[in-house]
Motif scaffolding. Structure first.
Motif, mmCIF file in Angstrom:
data_model
loop_
_atom_site.group_PDB
_atom_site.id
_atom_site.type_symbol
_atom_site.label_atom_id
_atom_site.label_comp_id
_atom_site.label_asym_id
_atom_site.label_seq_id
_atom_site.Cartn_x
_atom_site.Cartn_y
_atom_site.Cartn_z
ATOM 1 N N GLN A 1 0.839 -1.196 0.000
ATOM 2 C CA GLN A 1 0.000 0.000 0.000
ATOM 3 C C GLN A 1 0.874 1.246 0.000
ATOM 4 O OE1 GLN A 1 -1.780 -1.473 3.610
ATOM 5 N NE2 GLN A 1 -3.800 -1.092 2.760
ATOM 6 N N ASN A 2 0.380 2.301 -0.634
ATOM 7 C CA ASN A 2 1.112 3.555 -0.670
ATOM 8 C C ASN A 2 0.191 4.689 -0.233
ATOM 9 O OD1 ASN A 2 2.310 6.108 -1.790
ATOM 10 N ND2 ASN A 2 3.904 4.653 -2.383
ATOM 11 N N VAL A 3 0.678 5.497 0.697
ATOM 12 C CA VAL A 3 -0.110 6.602 1.252
ATOM 13 C C VAL A 3 0.534 7.960 0.973
ATOM 14 C CG1 VAL A 3 -1.240 5.227 3.056
ATOM 15 C CG2 VAL A 3 1.007 6.284 3.512
ATOM 16 N N ALA A 4 1.493 7.996 0.051
ATOM 17 C CA ALA A 4 2.216 9.242 -0.234
ATOM 18 C C ALA A 4 1.272 10.374 -0.640
ATOM 19 C CB ALA A 4 3.267 9.021 -1.310
ATOM 20 N N HIS A 5 0.177 10.034 -1.309
ATOM 21 C CA HIS A 5 -0.773 11.061 -1.745
ATOM 22 C C HIS A 5 -1.436 11.781 -0.567
ATOM 23 C CE1 HIS A 5 -3.289 7.535 -1.062
ATOM 24 N NE2 HIS A 5 -4.336 8.332 -1.014
ATOM 25 N N LYS A 6 -1.280 11.254 0.631
ATOM 26 C CA LYS A 6 -1.854 11.884 1.826
ATOM 27 C C LYS A 6 -0.822 12.724 2.584
ATOM 28 C CE LYS A 6 -6.108 10.732 1.590
ATOM 29 N NZ LYS A 6 -7.163 11.751 1.570
ATOM 30 N N TYR A 7 0.444 12.602 2.227
ATOM 31 C CA TYR A 7 1.468 13.411 2.900
ATOM 32 C C TYR A 7 1.183 14.893 2.665
ATOM 33 C CZ TYR A 7 4.490 9.288 3.671
ATOM 34 O OH TYR A 7 5.022 8.087 4.081
ATOM 35 N N GLY A 8 1.245 15.657 3.738
ATOM 36 C CA GLY A 8 1.013 17.087 3.657
ATOM 37 C C GLY A 8 -0.456 17.475 3.638
ATOM 38 N N LYS A 9 -1.347 16.498 3.696
ATOM 39 C CA LYS A 9 -2.777 16.784 3.657
ATOM 40 C C LYS A 9 -3.441 16.634 5.028
ATOM 41 C CE LYS A 9 -3.449 16.441 -1.146
ATOM 42 N NZ LYS A 9 -2.497 15.651 -1.810
ATOM 43 N N GLY A 10 -2.700 16.103 5.993
ATOM 44 C CA GLY A 10 -3.260 15.905 7.318
ATOM 45 C C GLY A 10 -3.000 17.086 8.232
ATOM 46 N N LEU A 11 -3.432 16.942 9.448
ATOM 47 C CA LEU A 11 -3.217 17.947 10.484
ATOM 48 C C LEU A 11 -1.989 17.595 11.301
ATOM 49 C CD1 LEU A 11 -6.891 18.032 11.842
ATOM 50 C CD2 LEU A 11 -5.852 19.648 10.236
ATOM 51 N N THR A 12 -1.297 18.605 11.791
ATOM 52 C CA THR A 12 -0.242 18.328 12.758
ATOM 53 C C THR A 12 -0.932 17.864 14.041
ATOM 54 O OG1 THR A 12 -0.256 20.534 13.720
ATOM 55 C CG2 THR A 12 1.221 20.161 11.811
ATOM 56 N N PRO A 13 -0.208 17.179 14.919
ATOM 57 C CA PRO A 13 -0.829 16.811 16.193
ATOM 58 C C PRO A 13 -1.439 18.027 16.908
ATOM 59 C CG PRO A 13 1.152 15.535 15.885
ATOM 60 C CD PRO A 13 1.115 16.542 14.759
#
Length: 188
Positions: free
Chosen positions: A3-15
């Protein structure tokens, strides 16, 4: 194929953004965060030793309404801070397609802590609960597959109570989570 989740990098919230945006359970979440303390110095040293690694990323699927998120994610945040691993939180409702790649016994359960490399390839994941707590839900689901059964609600209430007891009264589960994450990370 991994599985690859690179497309989600930078799209989430910081803690911090996740906590500041919480509309439910924020005080309880922050209380668990403040109560965290390393019970095993070898675990702390292991996570401190990860600070030199720049090849790991973490995405955490979470929702502020979930009791397991409120109980477990503060501990995960503290551990990952110690490890210096870049961490982003993906809100469950906005990331159903990612959630569907990390189902627990066929269902959506959070938190899911996804460890990946810098290219986004998933190395492993943890969650939604410490193994000894999750084992209770796994047994319940095996024994009660019919959600429409007349006694389903009363039985799930019983298992949820047992799960609360399995977590313990205080911070006992914190050391368990640290050991489980250490074991997982040690494999990559």
């Amino acid at each position: 194929m991994k599985q690859n989740v690179a497309h989600k990098y930078g799209k989430g919230l910081t803690p911090r953004q996740f906590v500041e945006g919480m509309t439910k359970n924020r005080q309880t979440f922050e209380s668990w965060y403040e109560q965290f303390a390393w019970e095993d110095s070898a675990d702390r040293e292991f996570f401190e030793s990860l600070n030199h690694r720049d090849d790991l990323r973490v995405l955490i699927l979470a929702a502020d309404w979930c009791g397991d998120v409120v109980r477990n994610v503060p501990v995960v945040f503290r551990i990952l801070e110690t490890a210096g691993i870049k961490t982003e939180v993906l809100i469950l409702e906005e990331n159903q397609e990612v959630m569907d790649d990390f189902l627990t016994m066929g269902g959506r359960a959070v938190p899911i802590v996804i460890f990946a490399d810098t290219g986004g390839y998933v190395l492993g994941h943890w969650g939604p609960r410490p193994e000894h707590v999750q084992a209770l839900m796994n047994a319940f689901k095996r024994e009660n597959p019919d959600r429409e059964a007349a006694d389903y609600d009363s039985k799930i209430a019983e298992v949820r109570k047992a799960m609360g007891q399995a977590y313990g009264e205080g911070t006992e589960s914190h050391a368990v989570i640290a050991k489980e994450l250490r074991s997982l990370i040690s494999g990559f």
